[in-house]
Motif scaffolding. Structure first.
Motif, short mmCIF file in Angstrom:
data_model
loop_
_atom_site.label_atom_id
_atom_site.label_comp_id
_atom_site.label_asym_id
_atom_site.label_seq_id
_atom_site.Cartn_x
_atom_site.Cartn_y
_atom_site.Cartn_z
N GLU A 231 0.83 -1.20 0.00
CA GLU A 231 0.00 0.00 0.00
C GLU A 231 0.87 1.26 0.00
N ILE A 232 2.06 1.13 0.56
CA ILE A 232 3.01 2.27 0.59
C ILE A 232 3.74 2.37 -0.74
N LEU B 28 12.62 -3.02 -0.77
CA LEU B 28 13.66 -2.24 -1.45
C LEU B 28 12.99 -1.27 -2.44
N HIS B 29 12.56 -0.14 -1.89
CA HIS B 29 11.77 0.80 -2.69
C HIS B 29 12.01 2.22 -2.16
N ILE C 20 10.03 3.49 0.78
CA ILE C 20 10.44 2.98 2.09
C ILE C 20 11.74 3.65 2.54
N HIS C 21 12.75 3.57 1.71
CA HIS C 21 14.06 4.08 2.12
C HIS C 21 14.10 5.61 2.11
N GLY C 22 13.29 6.22 1.26
CA GLY C 22 13.18 7.68 1.34
C GLY C 22 12.56 8.11 2.66
N ILE D 16 18.21 -9.54 2.91
CA ILE D 16 18.70 -8.38 2.16
C ILE D 16 17.93 -7.12 2.56
N GLY D 17 16.60 -7.19 2.48
CA GLY D 17 15.79 -6.01 2.80
C GLY D 17 15.91 -5.60 4.25
#
Length: 513
Positions: free
Chosen positions: A52-53, A67-68, A71-73, A126-127
C-alpha cells in the motif's frame, strides 16, 4: 498533522504484539508485511501493508518487497533539510519514524544438521539489513530497534516524553550496526569456508557476550568472556556450570588449557592444571585410578588447581577431591552421590562438558598482539608411533614406548621450553617455560625425584646441544623422545648412546608460547 509511522517486520516475534500495541496507543501507525502483518492483525493491531506504501507487489518469493524509494526515502530523509522534505513531498514519500526489524535466521539455519547450501542462501536477509542501516544512519530522527529487549525502553520514553531521546536513538543505532556486522560476518565466513579459501584479504570474526567478568588477569584490568557465534561443543565456552561461584578470567584460561590436554586421551584420564600448565596428568583403568595418578604426580601444585576428568565422577573420586582446595572440576557428568559430596563446598565450580564432541572440527586460534592478531590452526597433528624413528643403538622396550607416547601427548601442552618426565601412567616431573632447555630438564628431573629411574623424558623441541641429554643420563633417564632437527643432533645421539639411552625422533615440534 501527519501521524508518526512505524515499520515492523520481524523473524523473532517475541514481544512484538505488545510493542506494536504500545506504539498504537501513542498514536503511531503500523506498516508491516508478510508473517508479521498476519500476526499483528490476528492480535487486533491494524496495519498498513508494504504494498500500500510502495504501490508495488511483493515478488520473487519475497526477495523483493521493501527495497523501494518510498520505504528508504521515508527512512533516510532528513527532517532538518528543506530540500529533503520537498523531495519527499514531491514524490509522495511519508516519513517513517520507527523501525522494528530483525533478520532472517541465518545462524539458526546453518546450525541445523544437513542444511543445504540453497537453504542457507535463502536465509540471507537483504531487505532487513538495508532498512536497519538506513534507519540507523538517520538516527537523529528515526528510532530503530533490532533487539526485543529494547522494546520496553522505547515505549517508556514515548509515554513519558512523546518521543525517544537522542541518547537512546544513538545507542540503538550503534547496536544495529553491531548486529548487521555480526550477521554479515557469519555469512562471509560460511561462504568463504564453502569455497575453501584460506588467508583471505580480510578476517571477519563475530563473538557473542557470554559473561561479564569482575576483572581480568589482575583486579585493575577490565574483562569479558565472549563465545563464538557458532558455538563449539567441546570448549569451556560450552561447558555447563552446575554449582559454585562465577568463573574468573584466569579460571577460564586454565580450564581451556586443561580441556585441550584431556582431548589427547581416550582411556580414563585426569588432568590437573595450574597457571596454564599441567601439574599432573594421569591415566588408569578407572577414573579413580587416573585421578590417583594425577594427584600423586604433584600433590603440592594441585592445590588450587583446575581438574578435568574424561569420565563420570564417581563418589570415591569425589571424596578424594573433596579433601583438596580446588577451583574447578569439569567432567562429562557427576553421579548423584559425587555431586552431593562436592557441592557441599559452596564456591567449588562444578561443570559438565560434552566429551563426545572432542574430535569434531576444531576452530582456529586467535592471539592478540599490539596492533594486530595472529591466526593459526590448532596443534592437533595426528602422530603415530610407527612413524617415529629410533636414532640410538638401543631400541625402546614396550613399556618405555607406552611411556614415551604418554609423555609426548602431554609435553605438547606445556609452555616451551617444555620437558616432561613420566611413566606410562602419570607425569612425574614437568619443566615449563624456562629460557633454556637444560633448565627445564633440571626442574623436571628434580621434581621426579627417586621415580626418575623408571621414567622417560619428552622434549617439545630439539636439544640445541647435548648438555640436556647428558644431565638426563647422569640422573637415570633411559628413554627420550624429541622432534630432532638440530644441527647438533649427532652429538645428542652419541651422548644418549654413552648412557645407554634409547632416543626417538618424531619429526614434529610442539612449541607452546
Amino acid at each position: 498533522m501527519i501521524k508518526k509511522r512505524a515499520l515492523i517486520s520481524v523473524s523473532d516475534k517475541a514481544g512484538v504484539i505488545a510493542f506494536a500495541k504500545g506504539l498504537v496507543e501513542q498514536g503511531v501507525e503500523i506498516i508491516s508485511t508478510g508473517g508479521t502483518k498476519a500476526v499483528l492483525e490476528q492480535a487486533g493491531v491494524s496495519t498498513i501493508g508494504i504494498e500500500e506504501i510502495t504501490d508495488f507487489p511483493e515478488m520473487m518469493d519475497g526477495r523483493v518487497k521493501t527495497l523501494h524509494p518510498k520505504i528508504h526515502g521515508g527512512l533516510l530523509g532528513r527532517r532538518d533539510l528543506s530540500h529533503h522534505m520537498e523531495a519527499m513531498e514531491a514524490h509522495g514519500i511519508q516519513p517513517i519514524d520507527f523501525v522494528c526489524v530483525n533478520l532472517y535466521p541465518f545462524k539458526e539455519t546453518i546450525l541445523k544438521e544437513d542444511v543445504t547450501r540453497e537453504e542457507a542462501i535463502e536465509n540471507i536477509d537483504i531487505g532487513g539489513p538495508s532498512m536497519l542501516r538506513s534507519a540507523a544512519k538517520n538516527h537523529q530522527f528515526v528510532t530503530v530497534v533490532v533487539d526485543p529487549k529494547d522494546y520496553e525502553q522505547v515505549l517508556l520514553e514515548l509515554s513519558e516524553n512523546g518521543e525517544t531521546t537522542l541518547a537512546t536513538r544513538q545507542k540503538l543505532a550503534a547496536k544495529v550496526f553491531r548486529h548487521t556486522a555480526a550477521y554479515d560476518a557469519l555469512i562471509a565466513n560460511y561462504l568463504t569456508e564453502a569455497v575453501g579459501e584460506k588467508e583471505t584479504e580480510t578476517l571477519t570474526l563475530t563473538y557473542e557476550l557470554k559473561q561479564e567478568l569482575r576483572y581480568g588477569e589482575n583486579s585493575h584490568q577490565q574483562a569479558a568472556f565472549y563465545q563464538n557465534a557458532l558455538p563449539v561443543s567441546f570448549s569451556i565456552a560450552s561447558a555447563k556450570q552446575l554449582h559454585g561461584k562465577e568463573l574468573s578470567y584466569n579460571n577460564i584460561k586454565d580450564a581451556d588449557a586443561a580441556i585441550r590436554i584431556s582431548r589427547e586421551f581416550d582411556q580414563p584420564a585426569v588432568v590437573a592444571v595450574k597457571h596454564m600448565n599441567p601439574c599432573g596428568v594421569g591415566v588408569g583403568e578407572t577414573i579413580n585410578e587416573a585421578y590417583q595418578s594425577a594427584y600423586e604426580a604433584d600433590p603440592v601444585s594441585i592445590f588450587g588447581g583446575i581438574i578435568v576428568l574424561n569420565r563420570e565422577v564417581d563418589v570415591q573420586t569425589a571424596e578424594k577431591m573433596h579433601k583438596l582446595f580446588l577451583e574447578i572440576i569439569i567432567a562429562p557428568s557427576f553421579s548423584d552421590e559425587a555431586f552431593s559430596v562436592l557441592s557441599s563446598k559452596k564456591n567449588l565450580r562444578l561443570m559438565t562438558l560434552d566429551f563426545s564432541a572432542k574430535d569434531q572440527a576444531i576452530e582456529n586460534e586467535f592471539v592478540s598482539v599490539l596492533g594486530g592478531l595472529l591466526v593459526q590452526n590448532q596443534d592437533i597433528v595426528q602422530e603415530q608411533a610407527k612413524n617415529w624413528k629410533v636414532v640410538t643403538k638401543r631400541q625402546p622396550t614396550s613399556e618405555e614406548l607406552k611411556a614415551l607416547e604418554f609423555a609426548w601427548k602431554t609435553v605438547k601442552h606445556v609452555k616451551s621450553n617444555a620437558i616432561v618426565v613420566a611413566n606410562s601412567q602419570q607425569t612425574l616431573g614437568i619443566g615449563a617455560g624456562q629460557m633454556n632447555r637444560v633448565g627445564s630438564v633440571q626442574i623436571a628431573i628434580d621434581q621426579a625425584g627417586t621415580k626418575v629411574d623408571q621414567a622417560v623424558l619428552a622434549s617439545d623441541a630439539f636439544f640445541p646441544m647435548s648438555d640436556s641429554v647428558e644431565y638426563a643420563g647422569k640422573h637415570g633417564i633411559k628413554a627420550i623422545i624429541q622432534p630432532g632437527g638440530s644441527i647438533k643432533d649427532q652429538e645428542s645421539i652419541e651422548m644418549a648412546d654413552k648412557y645407554g639411552i634409547t632416543m626417538v625422533f618424531t619429526d614434529s615440534r610442539h612449541f607452546r608460547h
